[in-house]
Write an enzyme that holds these catalytic residues in place. Structure first.
Site, short mmCIF file in Angstrom:
data_model
loop_
_atom_site.label_atom_id
_atom_site.label_comp_id
_atom_site.label_asym_id
_atom_site.label_seq_id
_atom_site.Cartn_x
_atom_site.Cartn_y
_atom_site.Cartn_z
N GLY A 103 0.92 -1.48 0.24
CA GLY A 103 -0.49 -0.15 0.14
C GLY A 103 0.79 1.72 -0.03
O GLY A 103 0.16 2.40 0.28
N CYS A 104 2.33 0.91 0.12
CA CYS A 104 2.84 2.19 0.32
C CYS A 104 3.39 2.48 -1.22
O CYS A 104 4.00 2.00 -1.94
CB CYS A 104 4.33 2.78 0.82
SG CYS A 104 4.26 2.45 2.82
N ILE A 105 3.54 4.20 -1.77
CA ILE A 105 4.02 4.54 -2.81
C ILE A 105 4.98 4.91 -3.28
O ILE A 105 5.18 4.85 -2.14
CB ILE A 105 2.92 5.57 -3.74
CG1 ILE A 105 1.79 5.68 -3.08
CG2 ILE A 105 2.86 5.04 -5.06
CD1 ILE A 105 0.86 7.55 -3.43
#
Length: 105
Positions: A103-105
């Site tokens: 979920g981290c870009i």
């Protein structure tokens, strides 16, 4: 896979610099990684988050997202951004020697 050296030891990292194998991490590496991320000194609050990130990874196989980190770490999202200004979940994961959280870009 690329490698880099921290605290005199070579470790395998992703293209973005996240540890591929968290067992290669030692606490001695954290200040060096933090400095690369613009954090000059790790205080006890930083260490609480780092230990939390490693525990979450060990329990769930991934680090928490910033939203989850703010809900369950004991720190507010605002406090987390003060500790890790460039992105709490991503930067804390990098310093903690765990792979990039989902979920981290």
């Amino acid at each position: 896979m690329p490698t880099t050296a921290y605290a005199g030891k070579n470790v395998t990292v992703s293209d973005e610099g996240f540890f591929e194998d968290p067992t290669q991490w030692t606490a001695d590496m954290a200040p060096e990684i933090a400095e690369e991320q613009g954090i000059v000194e790790l205080n006890e609050e930083h260490w609480r988050v780092i230990r939390f990130m490693r525990a979450e990874y060990a329990a769930k196989g991934t680090g928490p997202t910033v939203r989850a980190l703010g809900k369950i770490s004991g720190f507010s999202v605002k406090e987390l951004y003060q500790l890790f200004p460039k992105g709490p979940a991503k930067i804390a994961a990098k310093i903690a020697g765990i792979p990039k959280p989902r979920g981290c870009i």
